[in-house]
Design a protein around this motif. Structure first.
Motif, PDB file in Angstrom:
ATOM      1  N   LYS A   1      -5.147  -1.034  -6.527  1.00 56.73           N
ATOM      2  CA  LYS A   1      -3.990  -1.839  -6.093  1.00 56.73           C
ATOM      3  C   LYS A   1      -4.027  -3.243  -6.707  1.00 56.73           C
ATOM      4  O   LYS A   1      -3.017  -3.721  -7.223  1.00 56.73           O
ATOM      5  N   SER A   2      -5.194  -3.884  -6.638  1.00 55.28           N
ATOM      6  CA  SER A   2      -5.300  -5.263  -7.151  1.00 55.28           C
ATOM      7  C   SER A   2      -4.939  -5.321  -8.629  1.00 55.28           C
ATOM      8  O   SER A   2      -4.208  -6.209  -9.084  1.00 55.28           O
TER       9      SER A   2
ATOM     10  N   ARG B   1      -1.700  -7.050 -10.906  1.00 56.35           N
ATOM     11  CA  ARG B   1      -1.937  -7.998 -12.005  1.00 56.35           C
ATOM     12  C   ARG B   1      -1.346  -7.480 -13.317  1.00 56.35           C
ATOM     13  O   ARG B   1      -0.882  -8.259 -14.152  1.00 56.35           O
TER      14      ARG B   1
ATOM     15  N   THR C   1      -1.299  -9.983  -1.590  1.00 57.67           N
ATOM     16  CA  THR C   1      -1.669 -10.216  -2.995  1.00 57.67           C
ATOM     17  C   THR C   1      -0.434 -10.588  -3.801  1.00 57.67           C
ATOM     18  O   THR C   1      -0.454 -11.561  -4.574  1.00 57.67           O
TER      19      THR C   1
ATOM     20  N   ARG D   1       0.775 -14.171  -2.722  1.00 56.89           N
ATOM     21  CA  ARG D   1      -0.082 -15.317  -3.063  1.00 56.89           C
ATOM     22  C   ARG D   1      -0.207 -15.486  -4.575  1.00 56.89           C
ATOM     23  O   ARG D   1      -0.157 -16.609  -5.081  1.00 56.89           O
TER      24      ARG D   1
ATOM     25  N   ARG E   1      -3.266 -21.873   2.088  1.00 51.78           N
ATOM     26  CA  ARG E   1      -4.398 -21.699   1.164  1.00 51.78           C
ATOM     27  C   ARG E   1      -3.934 -21.639  -0.300  1.00 51.78           C
ATOM     28  O   ARG E   1      -4.699 -21.971  -1.195  1.00 51.78           O
TER      29      ARG E   1
ATOM     30  N   ALA F   1     -13.327 -17.967   0.509  1.00 48.75           N
ATOM     31  CA  ALA F   1     -13.701 -16.977  -0.522  1.00 48.75           C
ATOM     32  C   ALA F   1     -12.560 -15.981  -0.625  1.00 48.75           C
ATOM     33  O   ALA F   1     -12.506 -15.011   0.120  1.00 48.75           O
ATOM     34  N   SER F   2     -11.628 -16.242  -1.535  1.00 47.06           N
ATOM     35  CA  SER F   2     -10.438 -15.396  -1.651  1.00 47.06           C
ATOM     36  C   SER F   2     -10.038 -15.254  -3.111  1.00 47.06           C
ATOM     37  O   SER F   2      -9.717 -16.241  -3.775  1.00 47.06           O
ATOM     38  N   ALA F   3     -10.028 -14.002  -3.578  1.00 49.27           N
ATOM     39  CA  ALA F   3      -9.581 -13.755  -4.951  1.00 49.27           C
ATOM     40  C   ALA F   3      -8.096 -14.041  -5.096  1.00 49.27           C
ATOM     41  O   ALA F   3      -7.619 -14.365  -6.190  1.00 49.27           O
ATOM     42  N   GLN F   4      -7.371 -13.920  -4.002  1.00 45.48           N
ATOM     43  CA  GLN F   4      -5.934 -14.221  -4.072  1.00 45.48           C
ATOM     44  C   GLN F   4      -5.723 -15.711  -4.344  1.00 45.48           C
ATOM     45  O   GLN F   4      -4.871 -16.085  -5.155  1.00 45.48           O
TER      46      GLN F   4
ATOM     47  N   ARG G   1     -13.526 -10.822  -6.073  1.00 44.43           N
ATOM     48  CA  ARG G   1     -13.126  -9.901  -7.152  1.00 44.43           C
ATOM     49  C   ARG G   1     -12.562 -10.668  -8.338  1.00 44.43           C
ATOM     50  O   ARG G   1     -11.840 -11.661  -8.162  1.00 44.43           O
TER      51      ARG G   1
ATOM     52  N   ILE H   1     -14.404  -6.542   1.370  1.00 45.61           N
ATOM     53  CA  ILE H   1     -13.524  -7.128   2.393  1.00 45.61           C
ATOM     54  C   ILE H   1     -12.483  -6.141   2.924  1.00 45.61           C
ATOM     55  O   ILE H   1     -12.163  -6.150   4.104  1.00 45.61           O
ATOM     56  N   ASP H   2     -11.973  -5.250   2.069  1.00 41.22           N
ATOM     57  CA  ASP H   2     -10.924  -4.324   2.532  1.00 41.22           C
ATOM     58  C   ASP H   2     -11.507  -3.053   3.147  1.00 41.22           C
ATOM     59  O   ASP H   2     -10.760  -2.224   3.676  1.00 41.22           O
TER      60      ASP H   2
ATOM     61  N   GLU I   1     -12.384 -13.753   7.899  1.00 35.51           N
ATOM     62  CA  GLU I   1     -11.212 -13.418   7.058  1.00 35.51           C
ATOM     63  C   GLU I   1     -10.538 -12.118   7.501  1.00 35.51           C
ATOM     64  O   GLU I   1      -9.357 -11.918   7.267  1.00 35.51           O
TER      65      GLU I   1
ATOM     66  N   LYS J   1      -5.878 -10.375   7.775  1.00 27.41           N
ATOM     67  CA  LYS J   1      -5.429  -9.333   6.834  1.00 27.41           C
ATOM     68  C   LYS J   1      -4.101  -8.757   7.339  1.00 27.41           C
ATOM     69  O   LYS J   1      -3.428  -9.388   8.140  1.00 27.41           O
TER      70      LYS J   1
HETATM   71  C1  S3P Z   1      -7.054  -8.999  -3.213  1.00 31.38           C
HETATM   72  C2  S3P Z   1      -7.963  -9.819  -2.638  1.00 31.38           C
HETATM   73  C3  S3P Z   1      -8.436  -9.673  -1.252  1.00 31.38           C
HETATM   74  C4  S3P Z   1      -8.081  -8.328  -0.653  1.00 31.38           C
HETATM   75  C5  S3P Z   1      -6.707  -7.891  -1.005  1.00 31.38           C
HETATM   76  C6  S3P Z   1      -6.509  -7.823  -2.505  1.00 31.38           C
HETATM   77  C7  S3P Z   1      -6.635  -9.253  -4.606  1.00 31.38           C
HETATM   78  O1  S3P Z   1      -7.861 -10.696  -0.471  1.00 31.38           O
HETATM   79  O2  S3P Z   1      -8.237  -8.352   0.759  1.00 31.38           O
HETATM   80  O3  S3P Z   1      -6.434  -6.598  -0.448  1.00 31.38           O
HETATM   81  O4  S3P Z   1      -6.034  -8.352  -5.226  1.00 31.38           O
HETATM   82  O5  S3P Z   1      -6.896 -10.347  -5.112  1.00 31.38           O
HETATM   83  P1  S3P Z   1      -8.582 -12.132  -0.384  1.00 31.38           P
HETATM   84  O6  S3P Z   1      -9.019 -12.432  -1.747  1.00 31.38           O
HETATM   85  O7  S3P Z   1      -7.600 -13.117   0.096  1.00 31.38           O
HETATM   86  O8  S3P Z   1      -9.721 -11.898   0.561  1.00 31.38           O
END
Ligand code: S3P
Length: 446
Positions: free
Chosen positions: A26-27, A31, A102, A105, A133, A173-176, A201, A324-325, A348, A352
């Motif tokens: 999904k991530s 992208r 995702t 953000r 954020r 700590a958030s990849a988003q 991630r 995290i998921d 965190e 969600k």
């Molecule tokens: C994601 C990052 C995660 C995850 C989400 C997908 C992404 O969120 O929970 O399902 O694709 O960057 P956070 O980075 O905010 O924890």
């Protein structure tokens, strides 16, 4: 949230067996559309996740002028005709991110760099999730962002403009968040640096170079982007590997149901997504990696899972962003293990698609599990089976619905899982694939 869709699940009628290919990540699917839309030329994508979250991203970029062409009926293969970094047009209507944090953000970072105004909405769950954020750093870069509660809640109104690079220390700590700031950095004067409290991630950092934009890794927690001024569609197809977050449901189910032996084909094993495997290995799960390979910029492997008795453990906080998921279904593994499972520093999970500590505690307790909620996690005393016969509420959260369908395999009777329709956001083929290895789950006939 009541959004309908009821699953009837469990108990398993026998061992789970077979090879299974879960859909694309999904991530990375998000992208691939975003970068494809901003690139010069046409990007071809394969292994795309045909989930509602990713369709929302595609529709938002179509509304801003990118052209998406589906190449097969399953919508896993597509091309995106990009408009170039400065070619998006002001959307005529509000942009709808649906259920997807995702999408909302990361696209905030892209909209921050546009010379136009846009408004982004989502569903009730997304409207309850924190946005400051991402709003805060892009404001520092020069965008105007507003929304309910001072810009912390959607709908968001974004007037982009000339941005300047920042050195951003992310409080979360958030990849988003990291990805939002890096994407805004594409449009900024000067370098943009992001430092995270824990590594998250890194798909944005891995995928941008495929489009000709380098991202320097300064150290484990810091990365830096010097804007190249353009993105270029890759000559090679952008291949999306299978989603480890979807695979984990079957890994837990196969670990729990006696005699099971399941192979998960070609799953992403990027260390920043592989926390679930580390947690399950600590729980003494029987997991073997076979046929290691690479798909695009990402490592993959077949993962063979055999049933075994799982043990309780304390989760290493460093592993939390990398899993995290997966905590909803890891809670299920814990509820059916021997001993005590302890999770803390995982606050965190409360922001969600639902408050996943509360929704999982409610659902598991309704089935007789021993789970104590903590502000930042949970303590779970394992049991050998759970009690069916009742109804649980997935609260419109896809991963709660799928996690409880896994739990039901170890119950004495079936359960009803209500408000489960959101499975379509991330894993529309979940029920079919679950049935293919012998899980007892079906949609209730309407
Ligand atoms: C994601 C990052 C995660 C995850 C989400 C997908 C992404 O969120 O929970 O399902 O694709 O960057 P956070 O980075 O905010 O924890």
């Amino acid at each position: 949230m009541n959004i309908g869709g009821t699953l009837i699940a469990g108990p398993a009628k026998g061992a789970l067996k077979g090879h299974i290919t879960v859909p694309g990540d999904k991530s990375m699917s998000h992208r691939s559309i975003m970068l494809g839309a901003l690139a010069e030329g046409t990007t071809k994508i394969e292994g795309f996740l045909p989930g509602d979250d990713n369709f929302a991203t595609a529709a938002m970029f179509e509304a801003m002028g990118a052209k998406v062409t589906w190449l097969n009926g399953e919508k896993t293969s597509l091309t995106v005709e990009g408009v170039g970094l400065y070619g998006l047009k002001e959307p005529e209507n509000v942009l709808d991110a649906g259920n997807s944090g995702t999408a909302a953000r990361l696209i905030t970072g892209i909209l921050a760099g546009q010379n136009f105004h846009s408004v982004m909405v989502g569903d009730a769950s997304l409207h309850s999730r924190p946005m400051s954020r991402v709003a805060d750093p892009v404001r520092v870069m020069g965008a105007k962002v507003d929304g309910r509660e001072g810009g912390n809640k959607m709908p968001l109104s974004i007037r982009g403009g000339k941005l300047k690079g920042i050195d951003f220390q992310s409080p979360v700590a958030s990849a988003q968040v990291k990805s939002c700031v890096l994407l805004a950095g594409l449009f900024a004067d000067g370098e943009t640096t992001v430092t995270e409290p824990k590594a998250t991630r890194d798909h944005t950092e891995r995928m941008l170079p495929l489009f000709g934009q380098a991202v320097d890794r300064v150290d484990a927690l810091t990365c830096r982007l010097k804007p190249a001024g353009k993105l270029v569609a890759p000559k090679d197809v952008v291949q999306i590997p299978a989603d480890p977050s979807s695979a984990t449901f079957f890994a837990v189910a196969a670990s729990l149901v006696e005699g099971s032996d399941v192979v998960l084909n070609s799953i992403g094993i990027n260390p920043r997504r592989d926390g679930w495997r580390r947690v399950m290995a600590d729980m003494q799960a029987d997991l073997t990696l076979e046929a290691k390979n690479k798909v695009g910029a990402e490592p993959v492997a077949d993962i063979r899972v055999k049933a075994t008795s799982l043990q309780g453990m304390k989760v290493n906080p460093q592993d939390i962003p990398d899993a995290i998921d997966e905590f909803p279904v890891l809670f299920v593994a814990a509820a059916l293990s021997e001993g005590t499972f302890i999770l803390d520093e995982a606050e965190e999970l409360r922001v969600k698609e639902s408050d996943r500590i509360a929704t999982m505690a409610e659902a598991l307790k309704a089935c007789g599990a021993n789970i104590e909620e903590k502000e930042d996690g949970a303590i779970i005393q394992g049991k050998s089976s759970l009690q069916g016969g009742g109804t649980v509420d997935a609260h419109g959260d896809h991963r709660i619905a799928m996690a409880m369908a896994v739990a039901a395999q170890k119950m004495d009777r079936e359960i009803r899982i209500e408000n489960a329709a959101a499975i379509a956001t991330s894993f529309p083929s979940f029920v079919d694939l679950a049935q293919s290895i012998g899980m007892n789950v079906r949609w209730e006939a309407s």
